[in-house]
Design a protein around this motif. Structure first.
Motif, PDB file in Angstrom:
ATOM      1  N   ALA A 284       0.827  -1.211   0.000  1.00 28.93           N
ATOM      2  CA  ALA A 284       0.000   0.000   0.000  1.00 28.93           C
ATOM      3  C   ALA A 284       0.858   1.255   0.000  1.00 28.93           C
ATOM      4  CB  ALA A 284      -0.937  -0.005   1.201  1.00 28.93           C
ATOM      5  N   LEU A 285       1.996   1.205   0.641  1.00 30.56           N
ATOM      6  CA  LEU A 285       2.844   2.396   0.687  1.00 30.56           C
ATOM      7  C   LEU A 285       3.914   2.379  -0.383  1.00 30.56           C
ATOM      8  CD1 LEU A 285       3.361   3.080   4.486  1.00 30.56           C
ATOM      9  CD2 LEU A 285       1.964   4.286   2.845  1.00 30.56           C
ATOM     10  N   GLY A 286       3.930   1.345  -1.182  1.00 35.43           N
ATOM     11  CA  GLY A 286       4.929   1.297  -2.248  1.00 35.43           C
ATOM     12  C   GLY A 286       6.329   1.092  -1.721  1.00 35.43           C
ATOM     13  N   ILE A 287       6.478   0.352  -0.640  1.00 31.79           N
ATOM     14  CA  ILE A 287       7.802   0.118  -0.059  1.00 31.79           C
ATOM     15  C   ILE A 287       8.361  -1.169  -0.637  1.00 31.79           C
ATOM     16  CG2 ILE A 287       9.052  -0.343   2.076  1.00 31.79           C
ATOM     17  CD1 ILE A 287       6.997   1.313   3.537  1.00 31.79           C
ATOM     18  N   LYS A 288       9.545  -1.079  -1.180  1.00 33.30           N
ATOM     19  CA  LYS A 288      10.162  -2.254  -1.783  1.00 33.30           C
ATOM     20  C   LYS A 288      10.695  -3.179  -0.711  1.00 33.30           C
ATOM     21  CE  LYS A 288      13.561  -1.607  -4.380  1.00 33.30           C
ATOM     22  NZ  LYS A 288      14.583  -1.960  -5.362  1.00 33.30           N
ATOM     23  N   ILE A 289      10.532  -4.456  -0.930  1.00 33.88           N
ATOM     24  CA  ILE A 289      11.145  -5.422  -0.020  1.00 33.88           C
ATOM     25  C   ILE A 289      12.557  -5.668  -0.536  1.00 33.88           C
ATOM     26  CG2 ILE A 289      10.972  -7.695   1.017  1.00 33.88           C
ATOM     27  CD1 ILE A 289       8.573  -6.026   1.652  1.00 33.88           C
ATOM     28  N   LEU A 290      13.561  -5.335   0.272  1.00 29.11           N
ATOM     29  CA  LEU A 290      14.932  -5.445  -0.212  1.00 29.11           C
ATOM     30  C   LEU A 290      15.461  -6.863  -0.124  1.00 29.11           C
ATOM     31  CD1 LEU A 290      16.379  -2.223   1.389  1.00 29.11           C
ATOM     32  CD2 LEU A 290      15.791  -2.605  -0.982  1.00 29.11           C
ATOM     33  N   GLN A 291      15.064  -7.537   0.927  1.00 26.45           N
ATOM     34  CA  GLN A 291      15.503  -8.939   1.086  1.00 26.45           C
ATOM     35  C   GLN A 291      14.338  -9.715   1.649  1.00 26.45           C
ATOM     36  OE1 GLN A 291      19.281  -7.916   3.459  1.00 26.45           O
ATOM     37  NE2 GLN A 291      19.572 -10.020   2.833  1.00 26.45           N
ATOM     38  N   GLY A 292      14.248 -10.967   1.323  1.00 29.53           N
ATOM     39  CA  GLY A 292      13.207 -11.794   1.921  1.00 29.53           C
ATOM     40  C   GLY A 292      11.838 -11.488   1.337  1.00 29.53           C
ATOM     41  N   ARG A 293      10.808 -11.531   2.176  1.00 30.14           N
ATOM     42  CA  ARG A 293       9.444 -11.388   1.681  1.00 30.14           C
ATOM     43  C   ARG A 293       8.636 -10.427   2.556  1.00 30.14           C
ATOM     44  NH1 ARG A 293       5.932 -13.771   5.046  1.00 30.14           N
ATOM     45  NH2 ARG A 293       6.627 -15.471   6.425  1.00 30.14           N
ATOM     46  N   SER A 294       7.471 -10.061   2.038  1.00 29.38           N
ATOM     47  CA  SER A 294       6.537  -9.257   2.828  1.00 29.38           C
ATOM     48  C   SER A 294       5.702 -10.210   3.668  1.00 29.38           C
ATOM     49  CB  SER A 294       5.670  -8.441   1.889  1.00 29.38           C
ATOM     50  OG  SER A 294       4.674  -7.764   2.609  1.00 29.38           O
ATOM     51  N   PHE A 295       4.744  -9.667   4.414  1.00 29.70           N
ATOM     52  CA  PHE A 295       3.868 -10.538   5.210  1.00 29.70           C
ATOM     53  C   PHE A 295       2.869 -11.224   4.283  1.00 29.70           C
ATOM     54  CE2 PHE A 295       5.818  -9.434   8.886  1.00 29.70           C
ATOM     55  CZ  PHE A 295       5.648  -8.123   9.313  1.00 29.70           C
ATOM     56  N   LEU A 296       2.465 -12.400   4.666  1.00 26.99           N
ATOM     57  CA  LEU A 296       1.448 -13.145   3.913  1.00 26.99           C
ATOM     58  C   LEU A 296       0.237 -13.332   4.803  1.00 26.99           C
ATOM     59  CD1 LEU A 296       3.808 -15.900   2.523  1.00 26.99           C
ATOM     60  CD2 LEU A 296       2.867 -13.951   1.270  1.00 26.99           C
ATOM     61  N   PRO A 297      -0.908 -13.624   4.187  1.00 25.17           N
ATOM     62  CA  PRO A 297      -2.078 -13.920   5.025  1.00 25.17           C
ATOM     63  C   PRO A 297      -1.828 -15.099   5.958  1.00 25.17           C
ATOM     64  CG  PRO A 297      -2.756 -13.536   2.761  1.00 25.17           C
ATOM     65  CD  PRO A 297      -1.261 -13.533   2.762  1.00 25.17           C
ATOM     66  N   SER A 298      -0.850 -15.919   5.613  1.00 25.19           N
ATOM     67  CA  SER A 298      -0.597 -17.068   6.482  1.00 25.19           C
ATOM     68  C   SER A 298       0.146 -16.690   7.753  1.00 25.19           C
ATOM     69  CB  SER A 298       0.210 -18.133   5.719  1.00 25.19           C
ATOM     70  OG  SER A 298       1.409 -17.527   5.240  1.00 25.19           O
ATOM     71  N   ASP A 299       0.618 -15.450   7.858  1.00 24.92           N
ATOM     72  CA  ASP A 299       1.242 -15.015   9.109  1.00 24.92           C
ATOM     73  C   ASP A 299       0.159 -14.568  10.055  1.00 24.92           C
ATOM     74  OD1 ASP A 299       3.676 -13.493   7.026  1.00 24.92           O
ATOM     75  OD2 ASP A 299       3.971 -15.285   8.271  1.00 24.92           O
ATOM     76  N   ARG A 300      -0.367 -15.552  10.805  1.00 22.65           N
ATOM     77  CA  ARG A 300      -1.532 -15.253  11.649  1.00 22.65           C
ATOM     78  C   ARG A 300      -1.240 -15.636  13.064  1.00 22.65           C
ATOM     79  NH1 ARG A 300      -4.770 -18.070   7.916  1.00 22.65           N
ATOM     80  NH2 ARG A 300      -4.607 -19.811   9.336  1.00 22.65           N
ATOM     81  N   ALA A 301      -2.256 -15.421  13.918  1.00 22.37           N
ATOM     82  CA  ALA A 301      -2.136 -15.908  15.290  1.00 22.37           C
ATOM     83  C   ALA A 301      -1.968 -17.415  15.231  1.00 22.37           C
ATOM     84  CB  ALA A 301      -3.384 -15.549  16.081  1.00 22.37           C
ATOM     85  N   GLY A 302      -1.031 -17.922  15.983  1.00 21.33           N
ATOM     86  CA  GLY A 302      -0.843 -19.358  16.030  1.00 21.33           C
ATOM     87  C   GLY A 302       0.271 -19.854  15.129  1.00 21.33           C
ATOM     88  N   THR A 303       0.629 -19.079  14.113  1.00 22.05           N
ATOM     89  CA  THR A 303       1.750 -19.511  13.271  1.00 22.05           C
ATOM     90  C   THR A 303       3.035 -18.883  13.790  1.00 22.05           C
ATOM     91  OG1 THR A 303       1.476 -17.681  11.758  1.00 22.05           O
ATOM     92  CG2 THR A 303       0.265 -19.699  11.262  1.00 22.05           C
TER      93      THR A 303
END
Lengths: 917, 114
Positions: A636-655
């Protein structure tokens, strides 16, 4: 008594000159006739009679002169005569008069405008406050600790007061009246479609009476209403806000929604009153009605510091007495609080003891210390405006010189006929003052029209700026007019006093005396140099603005909007607020032009929470900002991910608990190692929990302008903090549970275009119809960019003005020189010179001035621009491209100004010019 | 006469006023002629100096002027005394006489006061 009467008769005599002249002539004529009659009766012949009578009468002219001198006041007569003569000259030569008036109007107008700006910013005391110079600020000075990123060792911070401390002061201090106040806080007003955000201040019940403000109508709070144990919610509205609401005269006793409660309107402030500062305030409420968020106890806790305390020494007490009394009272308070004797020491918000001190400073003097960026730039601009005035005066002086030269025959004749040089100089002064007065009057008009533009550019929109006309402004206009008039007349007057009669009487228009050329040349070169300095300044500021605009915030601001509800102090449960934001997110996502939405707890550029973090495997710690964001945040803010990944929907409570860090945090904790896969833990909360690093993002810049004066440990113009981002779905610690602070919206295309639609879509979706604010990030950023934009636009404007004036000046002088050398040019052409040679000759003559001016101007600029270094954004004062551009522009303009006279010179017909005298 | 200008002006003014008082309303030429006569032709008045003096007296309000006809039917401006002028003449006359008395005592051959 008789003398006064006589003097008045003489004053009257100034005015009916011609009638009196005729009467005197008639009387003298009749006198002669009577005498002649007598003589004839005595036996003389008519001619003899007449001759004797005339002799006996004495010199008629000298009689008339003595009579005239007696009849009116000679000085005034002379002045009137000079004025009439000057007006006649202007009518004959309107071009000259117009040029001078216009030039001066521009120069004086610029200064008058800048002065009214600076006056409003610095000198004008707020209206409606009784004896504002007596009001003092009770300042608590605290020396910051070593690792406080917001202060430096040698400059103590001024802290806010806490409420129990204020109460203690107000109960125990005898030598002063005291009041508490907050600065302007934004808060929501109203419900439903008319909801909006307003600016309010919370004040103690003593506030209005201490300031001596008379409300427009209604009353201010009583002590009962300002009772921390449960006051009655009342509000005093600001005048402009009351007008915005419809100016209902019956508004008293109506209830309005402010924040989470309803307040009864009990009064309206007078027009133009905005508290002690210049920002517009919409309402004042009792300090005990301050909205409290859950868990905060602003009114009773000693750890919340949020108030300013102002005071006015009572009659008979001096500021020094009051200061010592307050120090004693405060020491007593500190002792009971912490049981520490000796120095006043208290807990700082960072958890350790710091040294405090109390002092009283006059509220309105200290404005010069608190100079905002905008105020500092305005002061510089005043200096610039003065330079423009100097250039204008140089122009006018040159114009006068030229004209003097054209009139030198007339001057010589008048000197021959008996006029004193003093008289001629006086006449020159009268002419020049007449013109400069016209210029000054025009300047006031020009300034009046320009003022709204200046206001829009220079001030934040919410600043209240008083009325335009005040005696200081008029006095200054007169002052500048006088300077302009006198300085413009000096050189010509000096020229007159040195003129030699015989050479001037010759109808030779081609003589050239060294002193005259020297004066003219100096003026011209000075003009060019000054103009170059201004142009270089403009260039530097424009470059600075460009850098500020282009500065990589770490996120794209032009397509981002922020939607938020001010619910921090409401009693709504977290679940309700979460649901509300989800509704907003849902609705916004389906609005046209919206590309993505994301929720976040900490909004870029709007503060954040900082705490200590580190890798559990080592003992290193870093002080980092914590944010909890939804998975779309970076996109949404147009921030580039320099290394690795952004958050996914799978990053939830319990994971698996994950975290994304920025480059600074990665460097601080893991230096050159790959941070992906490392562990991050919060040192002070849930210490053992390991959050795995899954991505690295660039740094977000927190603040443009603040970076300037920030701690010297951080290099560069902006303030880089370490940041860690956690998924909103994952619970990091119960201390960080809570609803999001805002909804971030990314649009297709510029954010400002979509603002209206999004705002319409989201209105009314907040619980209870509360206000939903929708703002593009450019608007949030604007206060930070404004000083740079301000500098750029005003310097450009003044630079352009200076260029215009200088080019007119160069053109004028060259045209004159060409006319002067017409005969010589004719001879050259008759002897075989080609038009191109003549062209080159004239252009070279003009460019000589320009070249010298450029050299001097560069030298001056090199030494002067160092002074504005702090106002520039990432631009060196010796920025070579700016200098070169400015020189190029100036030389081009000078060249153009030379062309027309040169072209005219080349077209001279040798035959006519040789006859030309 | 080796008189200072302001003293001269002052005495001239007095002479003018006295003349008008004695002769009644009179025009400028007449006043000048009369002054010459009264002084026994010891004073050679440049007639032109009269007019500024007349103007000053008029501005101070001691005389007023009016156009009228002379004996020979010539148009002329006549000057007459105002009440203030009359009072002024009496006062000035008195002052002059006092002054001449005092000065006379100094200039007279020494007399022992008895």
């Amino acid at each position: 008594m008789r003398r006064a009467r006589a003097w008045f008769r003489r004053l009257a005599g100034v005015f009916n000159k011609s009638r009196r002249d005729r009467e005197l002539s008639a009387e003298l004529e009749s006198h002669l006739q009577l005498h002649i009659d007598d003589n004839i009766r005595a036996g003389m012949s008519p001619q003899e009679a007449r001759r004797r009578a005339i002799i006996k009468l004495g010199g008629i002219e000298s009689t008339k002169e003595n009579y005239r001198d007696r009849r009116s006041i000679p000085i005034i007569e002379t002045l009137l005569q000079d004025i009439r003569f000057a007006l006649r000259m202007f009518r004959k030569n309107p071009g000259f008069a117009l040029a001078v008036v216009l030039t001066l109007a521009l120069g004086i107008g610029a200064n008058v405008t800048m002065f009214s700006v600076v006056d409003a910013l610095l000198f004008r005391m707020p209206d409606h406050i009784r004896a504002p110079e007596q009001i003092v600020n009770v300042e608590l000075m605290v020396k910051p600790e070593a690792h406080d990123p917001f202060g430096s060792e040698d400059r103590p911070n001024v802290a806010f007061h806490n409420f129990p401390g204020y109460l203690n002061l107000s109960e125990n201090v005898r030598t002063m009246d005291l009041a508490a106040e907050t600065s302007a806080w934004p808060i929501d007003f109203g419900r439903g479609a008319d909801a909006r955000e307003i600016s309010v201040s919370y004040v103690s019940h003593t506030y209005f009476s201490l300031l001596g403000v008379q409300l427009a109508f209604g009353r201010s709070f009583t002590a009962e209403e300002d009772n921390p144990a449960g006051g009655i919610p009342v509000v005093v509205l600001g005048y402009d806000f009351w007008r915005d609401l419809g100016a209902d005269a019956q508004i008293l006793n109506h209830a309005v929604w402010i924040g989470e409660r309803q307040f009864t309107v009990i009064g309206v402030a007078p027009k133009g009153f905005n508290g002690l500062d210049s920002a517009r305030l919409d309402a004042w409420m009792p300090v005990s009605d301050v909205p409290v968020a859950a868990g905060q106890d602003l009114l009773h806790s000693k750890d919340n510091w949020w108030l300013d305390t102002i005071g006015r020494p009572k009659k008979g007490a001096t500021r020094a007495q009051a200061e010592s009394e307050i120090a004693v009272v405060y020491a007593g308070y500190a002792k009971t609080d912490n049981g520490v004797r000796g120095n006043i020491t208290m807990q700082s918000s960072l958890g350790s003891k710091v040294d405090w001190n109390v002092r009283l400073t006059p509220y309105f003097d200290s404005r010069t210390d608190k100079l905002s960026q905008g105020a500092r730039v305005s002061l510089w601009l005043s200096a610039v405006a003065f330079i423009v005035l100097l250039i204008a005066c140089a122009n006018v002086a040159n114009l006068f010189l030229v004209r003097m030269f054209q009139r030198k025959q007339e001057m010589a004749i008048r000197l021959q006929l008996g006029a004193s040089r003093g008289r001629l100089i006086g006449q020159t002064l009268v002419e020049s003052l007449l013109l400069s007065s016209a210029g000054g009057g025009a300047a006031l008009l020009v300034s009046y029209w320009i003022r709204p533009i200046a206001r829009a550019v220079l001030f934040a929109p919410e600043t209240y700026v008083g009325s335009f006309m005040n005696w200081r402004l008029i006095a200054l206009t007169i002052f500048f007019t006088a300077i302009a008039g006198i300085s413009s007349a000096l050189i010509p007057a000096w020229r007159v006093s040195r003129s030699s009669l015989t050479s001037d009487l010759k109808s030779d228009r081609q003589g050239r005396s060294n002193s005259r050329s020297a004066a003219r040349a100096t003026l011209l070169v000075t003009q060019v140099a000054l103009t170059l300095v201004l142009s270089i300044g403009a260039g530097l500021f424009i470059e600075s603005l460009r850098h500020a605009h282009m500065f990589d915030q770490g996120f794209q601001t032009d397509r981002a909007l922020l939607a938020s509800m001010n619910l921090g102090t409401s009693s709504l449960k977290t679940a309700v607020i979460n649901a509300a934001y989800n509704t907003l997110a849902e609705r916004a996502a389906h609005t046209p032009r919206v590309e993505r939405v994301a929720l976040a707890h900490a909004i870029p550029l709007m503060g954040g929470i900082y705490t200590s973090v580190g890798d559990p495997a080592s003992s290193d710690s870093a002080f980092a900002g914590i944010d909890q964001v939804s998975s779309e945040y970076f996109a949404a803010l147009g921030i580039k991910i320099l290394q690795g990944r952004s958050f996914l929907p799978s990053d939830r409570a319990g994971t698996l608990p994950v975290v994304i860090v920025n480059q600074t945090l990665a460097r601080d904790l893991w230096h050159d190692e790959n941070p992906i896969g490392k562990c991050l833990a919060l040192r002070n909360f849930n210490k053992k929990e390991c959050h795995t690093v899954v991505g690295v993002v660039p740094d977000q810049i927190k603040s443009l302008a603040a970076g300037h004066t920030m701690s010297r440990k951080i290099a560069g113009p902006a303030f880089n903090t370490a940041d860690a981002y956690f998924p909103m779905e994952q619970h990091i610690s119960k201390d960080f549970d809570g609803p999001p602070d805002g909804l971030l919206i990314r649009t297709f295309g510029p954010a400002s275009l979509a603002q209206h639609d999004i705002s319409a879509a989201l209105t009314g979706l907040a619980p209870g119809g509360r206000y939903v604010s929708v703002r593009p990030f450019s608007e949030i950023m604007d206060p930070q960019i404004r000083p740079f934009r301000l500098g750029a636009s005003m310097f450009t404007f003044f630079g352009a003005l200076a260029l215009l004036l200088s080019s007119v000046g160069i053109y004028g002088v060259l045209a004159f020189l060409v006319r002067q050398r017409t005969a010589e040019i004719g001879i050259r052409m008759a002897l075989g010179a080609l038009p191109q040679n003549v062209l080159k000759l004239v252009i070279w003559q003009g460019m000589k001035f320009a070249a010298l001016g450029v050299v001097i101007g560069i030298a001056a600029a090199l030494s002067l621009t160092r002074l504005v270094r702090s106002l520039l954004f990432e631009v060196r004062p010796t920025d070579v491209p700016s200098y070169m551009t400015a020189c190029a522009v100036l030389i081009t303009v000078a060249l153009l100004a030379c062309l027309l006279p040169a072209w005219r010179a080349a077209r001279v017909d040798p035959a006519t010019s040789l006859r030309h005298e | 006469m080796a008189e200072k200008p302001d003293v001269w002006q002052g005495t001239l003014a007095l002479m003018v006023l006295k003349t008008i008082e004695a002769m009644g309303p009179l025009h400028g030429y007449g006043i000048a002629r009369r002054i010459e006569q009264t002084s026994g032709d010891l004073l050679s008045v440049n007639y032109g100096t009269l007019y500024p003096a007349l103007l000053k007296l008029e501005q101070e309000g001691y005389i007023t002027s009016e156009w009228g006809m002379s004996d020979n039917n010539r148009k002329a401006k006549f000057y007459s005394l105002t009440r203030a002028g009359r009072k002024h003449v009496h006062r000035e006359t008195h002052d002059w006489q006092q002054m001449t008395n005092i000065v006379a005592r100094f200039l007279a051959p020494g007399e022992k006061s008895s």
